[in-house]
Write an enzyme that holds these catalytic residues in place. Structure first.
Site, PDB file in Angstrom:
ATOM      1  CG  HIS A 173     -14.564  26.731   4.523  1.00 57.24           C
ATOM      2  ND1 HIS A 173     -15.689  27.259   3.911  1.00 57.24           N
ATOM      3  CD2 HIS A 173     -13.532  26.997   3.685  1.00 57.24           C
ATOM      4  CE1 HIS A 173     -15.359  27.808   2.763  1.00 57.24           C
ATOM      5  NE2 HIS A 173     -14.055  27.664   2.600  1.00 57.24           N
ATOM      6  CG  HIS A 200     -15.303  33.724  -1.049  1.00 54.06           C
ATOM      7  ND1 HIS A 200     -15.248  33.903   0.322  1.00 54.06           N
ATOM      8  CD2 HIS A 200     -14.672  32.541  -1.287  1.00 54.06           C
ATOM      9  CE1 HIS A 200     -14.612  32.898   0.877  1.00 54.06           C
ATOM     10  NE2 HIS A 200     -14.254  32.048  -0.071  1.00 54.06           N
TER      11      HIS A 200
END
Length: 588
Positions: free
Chosen positions: A494, A257
């Protein structure tokens, strides 16, 4: 795909002088296509969508299609104006190569309309926020207003930026709002090569961004954790300048990630960019993202050692350790670039997570590293009288785009581990049972419904409804996503940020921007008796601590008592707006 290759060669070499319209190849995904990038629909034919368009206003999408109906409806909205434009006379299409390049810049970078000046052998595209010379250009002067270098100077010393939101034109006026192509601005230096470490990468979109700056043939290395359909085949056939490695996770609940870029210039100096954005169209155009851009890190003199050029925060050695944790040959040259660079002007601390069990006093685990940094360097007011401001009057705020399973009660992980780390400070290292307040900023269903794309605005918020139902207690900590002050409320976040704010909402004791969401996989599992905590995912962020900027606290408000001229960029509105009783967090 050979016709696509020929078309790419024509695009790059500019050999198609007769202005013929190339015959487009059919999209290989056919009815499975999920793309929403206009450039994809300009490059590939979609017979199924064309047949739907021919139905006119009575479009009916079959029930047995592989994608949700909303996907096809949005694709039709994108394709319709493209089809209409194709119906115009051929002499409107047979434009000069210069005009085509100008239009490509505007559409790829999603900038507002610009004025253009064309001259033989040179094209300059002007807009209020950037100056780009796309052909035969020399380096933009360092002092030119609107270049990325100028933006860095304006935003010094924090260098914290947010992405522009095309649906909110006001964001283009922010001095710290950027597009991806700003990172490639020639004012920063002549790019030699670059490394992109990320989760999701649309290699076609990414190379288009490089092409806008005429850098699409420069060596590019990518590490990624989620492949797009046919991505490897595409790179093998059409991207000779791209080296790649898919990071396969051993833990099925883990995720690659991290989102970091390393940009090396011809003089072997470099810059680091730590971001929250994946590398595809929607992440850089639909959602609020954050990124920190380092100052230039010059090449060290010959004879220097790896310990030379270290940051006051040990950023350099932490970055080397992170890159070494992959144990990949493809990263060896990048580790050498970092070892030979001078990071002494970097003032932020690197915080990262890598899979495995980690212990205090080491990086590789957000819980440990954040707790260590705050215990050593975070100073809060000492409470001297019943009326005076003390540490517990400073509230902790955690803002994320997804939430993991935390247990049946706040005590299990949320307060027993996460808060213990975030509430640390010099007077109270890793406090047990901290009474500090912690607030979560996460979009409600109403926030998402009012977004620019309706309910589809929640595409970047993968919080499971099943998980939420098991931890309803968490909703008492939740607050709405509101960023009216920056005209960003209707674009979903986000970005992920964590901070501690003064009771007057004017000062910060620290600020962390990271790829890590509110989850054990990202931050670390419950700390065990031996001090160890297990990490499932790769994550990366940077922490801002006032000490390393020569400040007592960061100022986040233009209050009358401000001591500093520099205001720390803060993305959402204060005071926070708590969830109402009937509010529900957005869940997929």
């Amino acid at each position: 795909m050979e016709s696509y290759l020929k078309r790419k060669i024509t695009e790059v070499n500019g050999t198609d002088g007769d202005a013929k319209i190339p015959k487009r190849e059919e999209c290989p995904h056919k009815e499975r296509c999920y793309r929403k990038n206009p450039h994809h629909f300009k490059e590939f034919q979609h017979p199924f969508l064309i047949s739907l368009l021919e139905m006119g206003d009575s479009v009916k999408i079959p029930d047995n299609m592989p994608q949700p109906k909303d996907v096809y409806l949005e694709q039709l909205d994108i394709l319709r104006p493209i089809i209409e434009a194709a119906k115009k006379p051929i002499n409107n299409i047979a434009k000069s190569q210069t005009e085509i390049k100008e239009e490509s810049l505007d559409s790829n970078n999603m900038q507002p309309s610009t004025s253009k000046v064309s001259r033989k052998g040179k094209t300059t595209v002007f807009n209020p926020f950037s100056i780009v010379k796309t052909e035969n250009s020399e380096l933009v002067k360092n002092t030119v207003a609107g270049t990325m270098l100028h933006k860095l100077k304006v935003n010094d010393p924090y260098n914290l930026f947010f992405t522009t939101i095309p649906k909110s034109p006001e964001t283009y006026k922010e001095t710290n709002a950027v597009t991806f192509t700003d990172l490639l601005c020639p004012s920063l230096g002549t790019l030699k090569c670059s490394l992109q470490i990320n989760f999701m990468i649309d290699i076609d979109w990414l190379l288009k961004q490089y092409k806008i700056r005429n850098l699409h043939t420069k060596p590019l290395t990518i590490l990624y954790g989620d492949d797009w359909p046919d991505m490897v085949e595409f790179m093998d056939k059409f991207c000779p300048n791209v080296k790649y490695h898919f990071v396969k996770m051993k833990d099925p609940f883990g995720c690659h990630h991290s989102k970091v870029g390393i940009y090396v210039y011809e003089d072997n100096s470099l810059r680091i960019v730590v971001s929250t954005a994946n590398l595809y169209y929607e992440d850089w155009n639909h959602y609020n993202q954050g990124l920190w851009i380092s100052p230039v890190c010059p090449k060290l003199p010959e004879g220097s050692t790896v310990k030379d050029g270290e940051s006051p925060t040990s950023f350099k050695q932490d970055l080397i350790k992170y890159l070494q944790s992959y144990n990949l040959a493809i990263l060896k040259e990048w580790i050498e670039y970092v070892k030979n660079a001078d990071f002494s002007n970097v003032k932020v601390a690197l915080v990262y997570s890598t899979p495995g069990k980690h212990y205090p006093k080491s990086n590789g685990n957000h819980l440990h590293k954040v707790g260590d940094l705050l215990s050593q360097h975070c100073t809060l007011p000492v409470k001297t009288t019943p009326e005076s401001e003390g540490p517990l009057s400073w509230g902790i705020m955690a803002q994320a785009s997804s939430i993991g399973s935390m247990g049946k009660s706040p005590a299990e992980w949320f307060r027993g581990n996460l808060l213990r780390s975030l509430a640390s400070h010099k007077q109270s290292p890793r406090p047990n049972n901290s009474q500090a307040t912690i607030s979560i900023i996460y979009p409600s269903v109403e926030n998402v419904a009012n977004g620019y794309f309706g309910l589809e605005s929640g595409g970047c918020l993968p919080y499971s409804k099943a998980t939420n139902e098991k931890q309803k207690w968490l909703q008492t900590y939740m607050h709405q996503w509101i960023a009216d002050g920056r005209n960003r409320t209707r674009a979903m976040p986000h970005i992920k940020t964590y901070c501690r704010v003064s009771p007057d909402l004017c000062k910060l004791a620290f600020f962390l921007i990271t790829s890590a969401n509110l989850s054990k996989s990202a931050w670390g599992s419950n700390i065990q008796k031996d001090g160890g905590s297990y990490i499932r995912s790769y994550e990366m962020g940077v922490m801002f601590l006032p000490k390393f900027f020569g400040e007592e606290y960061f100022e986040i408000s233009n209050s009358p008592n401000m001591k500093n001229k520099k205001v720390f960029p803060f993305i959402y509105d204060l005071p926070l707006t708590p969830f109402k009783k009937d509010d529900y967090p957005w869940c997929n």
